[in-house]
Scaffold this active site. Structure first.
Site, PDB file in Angstrom:
ATOM      1  N   ASP A   1       0.800  -1.235   0.000  1.00  0.00           N
ATOM      2  CA  ASP A   1       0.000   0.000   0.000  1.00  0.00           C
ATOM      3  C   ASP A   1       0.825   1.273   0.000  1.00  0.00           C
ATOM      4  O   ASP A   1       0.305   2.356   0.276  1.00  0.00           O
ATOM      5  CB  ASP A   1      -0.939   0.000   1.203  1.00  0.00           C
ATOM      6  CG  ASP A   1      -0.200   0.078   2.524  1.00  0.00           C
ATOM      7  OD1 ASP A   1       0.965  -0.354   2.594  1.00  0.00           O
ATOM      8  OD2 ASP A   1      -0.791   0.562   3.505  1.00  0.00           O
ATOM      9  N   GLU A   2       2.109   1.184  -0.344  1.00  0.00           N
ATOM     10  CA  GLU A   2       2.940   2.381  -0.270  1.00  0.00           C
ATOM     11  C   GLU A   2       4.082   2.293  -1.278  1.00  0.00           C
ATOM     12  O   GLU A   2       4.646   1.219  -1.505  1.00  0.00           O
ATOM     13  CB  GLU A   2       3.511   2.532   1.145  1.00  0.00           C
ATOM     14  CG  GLU A   2       4.203   3.846   1.415  1.00  0.00           C
ATOM     15  CD  GLU A   2       4.527   4.011   2.888  1.00  0.00           C
ATOM     16  OE1 GLU A   2       4.857   5.141   3.289  1.00  0.00           O
ATOM     17  OE2 GLU A   2       4.467   3.017   3.634  1.00  0.00           O
TER      18      GLU A   2
END
Length: 348
Positions: free
Chosen positions: A95-96
């Protein structure tokens, strides 16, 4: 991404929307929270928190099991959106990621507008929100990305960096955890400006190797490039049990299952490594790790299990209850190859 796992669950299951949600853990107080929705975070529920503690903070908390295969698919879709704008993408997790938009594939002409376009595409195509940080280097962009969550966009331009960092509370600095923050406050360091009063040697003396990092970060100095082919240092898998295990035969069976799952992950990443690590967490939340490094590379479940059983044989579990087991493989072939290709300079 904003509360990634929880946001995907609330997107896919309308009955969970607006509720205090924990992904991972269980309502009987067992297990650990992987991600909490923003509704749950208002009550202090955080990732890596035990379910028991989370329930004390938020008695009406709703629990759901993680669906990592779904999160991986969504992550792949997000990266496809990134690739429309730049090829320089360094994933940090599902998610990053860091993006270098110096080369503007779409000809937009503004890093801020690129961030807005990416956020809009994620929202329209995936019905999820993301927060972006835009600045001149990775460290400042990371801080900026966390500054206005959820669904935020923070730009910190060159002329604003020093003032921004001097005013920033020390616990907001990337890389400063709770323990370090408390230690810093013991030295009278509450903001970036306070930290700036200490020289590099003094910070190294008080905080070890991290002191050098702290010295440069408060000055906004970070020359690390965005590396699109970032090499994974380890691949692991673990499982928290609904009921504590007491029998070693059960634990060995679980280790066998973990090694089989690990083999699939390694195969998907084309990885083979030399170091096997086992992790054991007991019912009182104490945990141990044991590692073993071979002179050859392995990746099959059978080979990893052989090392795991050798390590496990030296662990005393008598009169103990086990709540979590994990297996990790590291010291990968490609990482070792990179070290040989780029040897570290030694100073004498």
């Amino acid at each position: 991404m904003d509360a990634f796992y929880a946001s995907v669950e609330q997107r896919d299951f309308p009955e969970l929307r607006g509720k205090a949600l924990a992904v991972g853990g269980s309502p009987d107080g067992r297990g650990v929270v992987a991600t909490a929705s923003y509704e749950a975070r208002k009550f202090g529920v955080r990732s890596a928190m035990s379910s028991r503690q989370a329930l004390l903070l938020c008695p009406h908390l709703v629990f759901t099991r993680p669906r990592f295969d779904v999160y991986k698919e969504v992550s792949d879709s997000i990266r496809s959106i990134f690739r429309r704008y730049t090829d320089l993408i360094e994933p940090l997790s599902l998610d990053e990621a860091y993006l270098d938009v110096t080369t503007d594939k779409m000809g937009i002409g503004s890093a801020i507008d690129i961030a807005k376009a990416i956020k809009l595409a994620i929202q329209e195509e995936l019905q999820l929100t993301a927060s972006a940080g835009v600045s001149t280097n990775k460290f400042i962009a990371k801080i900026a990305s966390d500054f206005e969550k959820p669904n935020g966009l923070t730009f910190i331009g060159p002329s604003k960096i020093i003032t921004f960092l001097e005013r920033l509370p020390i616990e907001k600095f990337f890389g400063v955890g709770k323990v370090t923050a408390q230690k810093m406050k013991g030295y009278g360091i509450y903001t970036g400006l306070d930290l700036k009063q200490f020289g590099e040697h003094e910070l190294v003396r008080r905080f070890g190797k991290s002191g050098k990092f702290f010295y440069h970060m408060v000055r906004g100095e970070d020359n690390r490039p965005v590396k699109p082919n970032r090499i994974s240092k380890s691949v692991g898998i673990e499982d928290t049990f609904e009921t504590d295990m007491r029998e070693r035969t059960e634990m060995i069976t679980e280790f066998k299952l973990l090694c089989e799952k690990l083999e699939k992950r390694l195969s998907g990443k084309s990885k083979e490594g030399r170091t096997v690590t086992i992790k054991i967490k007991f019912s009182d939340f104490t945990q141990i790790t044991r590692s073993k490094t071979s002179g050859y590379y392995i990746s099959s479940a059978e080979d990893v299990l052989e090392q795991v059983l050798d390590l496990f044989a030296k662990v005393d579990t008598e009169e103990k209850r086990v709540r979590l087991l994990g297996v990790t493989l590291s010291n990968f072939y490609d990482a070792d190859l990179e070290k040989l290709s780029n040897p570290q300079l030694r100073l004498f």
